[in-house]
Motif scaffolding. Structure first.
Motif, PDB file in Angstrom:
ATOM      1  N   TRP A   1       0.836  -1.205   0.000  1.00 37.63           N
ATOM      2  CA  TRP A   1       0.000   0.000   0.000  1.00 37.63           C
ATOM      3  C   TRP A   1       0.876   1.262   0.000  1.00 37.63           C
ATOM      4  O   TRP A   1       0.602   2.216  -0.730  1.00 37.63           O
ATOM      5  CB  TRP A   1      -0.947  -0.003   1.206  1.00 37.63           C
ATOM      6  CG  TRP A   1      -1.959   1.087   1.138  1.00 37.63           C
ATOM      7  CD1 TRP A   1      -3.220   0.989   0.624  1.00 37.63           C
ATOM      8  CD2 TRP A   1      -1.803   2.447   1.566  1.00 37.63           C
ATOM      9  NE1 TRP A   1      -3.842   2.209   0.707  1.00 37.63           N
ATOM     10  CE2 TRP A   1      -3.000   3.121   1.280  1.00 37.63           C
ATOM     11  CE3 TRP A   1      -0.767   3.154   2.151  1.00 37.63           C
ATOM     12  CZ2 TRP A   1      -3.182   4.472   1.574  1.00 37.63           C
ATOM     13  CZ3 TRP A   1      -0.942   4.501   2.443  1.00 37.63           C
ATOM     14  CH2 TRP A   1      -2.150   5.138   2.155  1.00 37.63           C
TER      15      TRP A   1
ATOM     16  N   GLU B   1       2.457   1.891  -3.369  1.00 33.00           N
ATOM     17  CA  GLU B   1       1.501   2.382  -4.359  1.00 33.00           C
ATOM     18  C   GLU B   1       1.013   3.800  -4.075  1.00 33.00           C
ATOM     19  O   GLU B   1       0.791   4.572  -5.006  1.00 33.00           O
ATOM     20  CB  GLU B   1       0.288   1.443  -4.427  1.00 33.00           C
ATOM     21  CG  GLU B   1       0.606   0.074  -4.982  1.00 33.00           C
ATOM     22  CD  GLU B   1      -0.560  -0.894  -4.858  1.00 33.00           C
ATOM     23  OE1 GLU B   1      -1.666  -0.486  -4.438  1.00 33.00           O
ATOM     24  OE2 GLU B   1      -0.356  -2.077  -5.167  1.00 33.00           O
ATOM     25  N   HIS B   2       0.821   4.156  -2.801  1.00 35.68           N
ATOM     26  CA  HIS B   2       0.138   5.404  -2.456  1.00 35.68           C
ATOM     27  C   HIS B   2       1.030   6.491  -1.862  1.00 35.68           C
ATOM     28  O   HIS B   2       0.653   7.662  -1.907  1.00 35.68           O
ATOM     29  CB  HIS B   2      -1.009   5.122  -1.481  1.00 35.68           C
ATOM     30  CG  HIS B   2      -2.057   4.241  -2.059  1.00 35.68           C
ATOM     31  ND1 HIS B   2      -3.065   4.712  -2.863  1.00 35.68           N
ATOM     32  CD2 HIS B   2      -2.244   2.901  -1.969  1.00 35.68           C
ATOM     33  CE1 HIS B   2      -3.837   3.706  -3.233  1.00 35.68           C
ATOM     34  NE2 HIS B   2      -3.355   2.593  -2.712  1.00 35.68           N
TER      35      HIS B   2
ATOM     36  N   HIS C   1      -1.410  11.724   1.147  1.00 37.29           N
ATOM     37  CA  HIS C   1      -0.282  10.829   1.426  1.00 37.29           C
ATOM     38  C   HIS C   1       1.062  11.454   1.051  1.00 37.29           C
ATOM     39  O   HIS C   1       2.060  10.749   0.940  1.00 37.29           O
ATOM     40  CB  HIS C   1      -0.461   9.454   0.795  1.00 37.29           C
ATOM     41  CG  HIS C   1      -1.811   8.871   1.062  1.00 37.29           C
ATOM     42  ND1 HIS C   1      -2.270   8.650   2.337  1.00 37.29           N
ATOM     43  CD2 HIS C   1      -2.817   8.517   0.227  1.00 37.29           C
ATOM     44  CE1 HIS C   1      -3.498   8.168   2.268  1.00 37.29           C
ATOM     45  NE2 HIS C   1      -3.851   8.087   1.006  1.00 37.29           N
TER      46      HIS C   1
END
Length: 150
Positions: free
Chosen positions: A43, A46-47, A124
């Motif tokens: 995660w 990816e983010h 993020h």
């Protein structure tokens, strides 16, 4: 002065990846630093990792830069809406058994309805999220004082 704090880290309780401080007032620029993340969780890969926007620095360099950034303020207050952000920032205040900043106060605030994922210009990314936190807090304070129309 108050500095609005946000951090990115490699999963809950994971190592720090990025830290940002956005000052309440004008005149002092933002602080943003990225640390290496050798094995990001899927995660996070990816983010978070694609949004860092700055090269990673060593922990020693980030500690020194943070200490230099806060040095001019006799009583900085770091404001966060998540306890882990405070834990990571506090961890950068000590290096090799030496306290790097003489005095820092932390303020953990609760902001019902605030969500950086929907309020941040780049969710993020610690710097964008810290800016969103500053905007939200200052807007709520102004509303409470009747200075801004709802």
């Amino acid at each position: 002065m108050r500095y609005f704090l946000d951090c990115e880290f490699n999963g809950f309780d994971g190592p720090l990846i990025a830290i940002a401080l956005v000052p309440e007032g004008e005149g002092l620029g933002d602080f943003y630093a990225v640390l290496p993340c050798h094995r990001p969780l899927r995660w996070v890969a990816e983010h978070v990792m694609p949004k860092l926007g700055a090269p990673a620095q060593s922990r020693a360099d980030v500690v020194a830069a943070l200490a230099a950034y806060l040095a001019a303020d006799a009583e900085p207050v770091l404001v966060a809406d998540w306890p882990e952000d405070i834990a990571h920032a506090a961890g950068l205040l000590v290096f090799k058994g030496r306290r790097m900043v003489p005095h820092v106060r932390f303020d953990l605030i609760n902001l019902p309805g605030f969500d950086t994922a929907s309020m941040s210009a780049m969710p993020h990314n610690a710097l964008a999220d810290a800016r969103a936190l500053r905007t939200e807090v200052l807007t709520r304070e102004a509303l409470a004082l009747g200075q801004v129309a709802a």
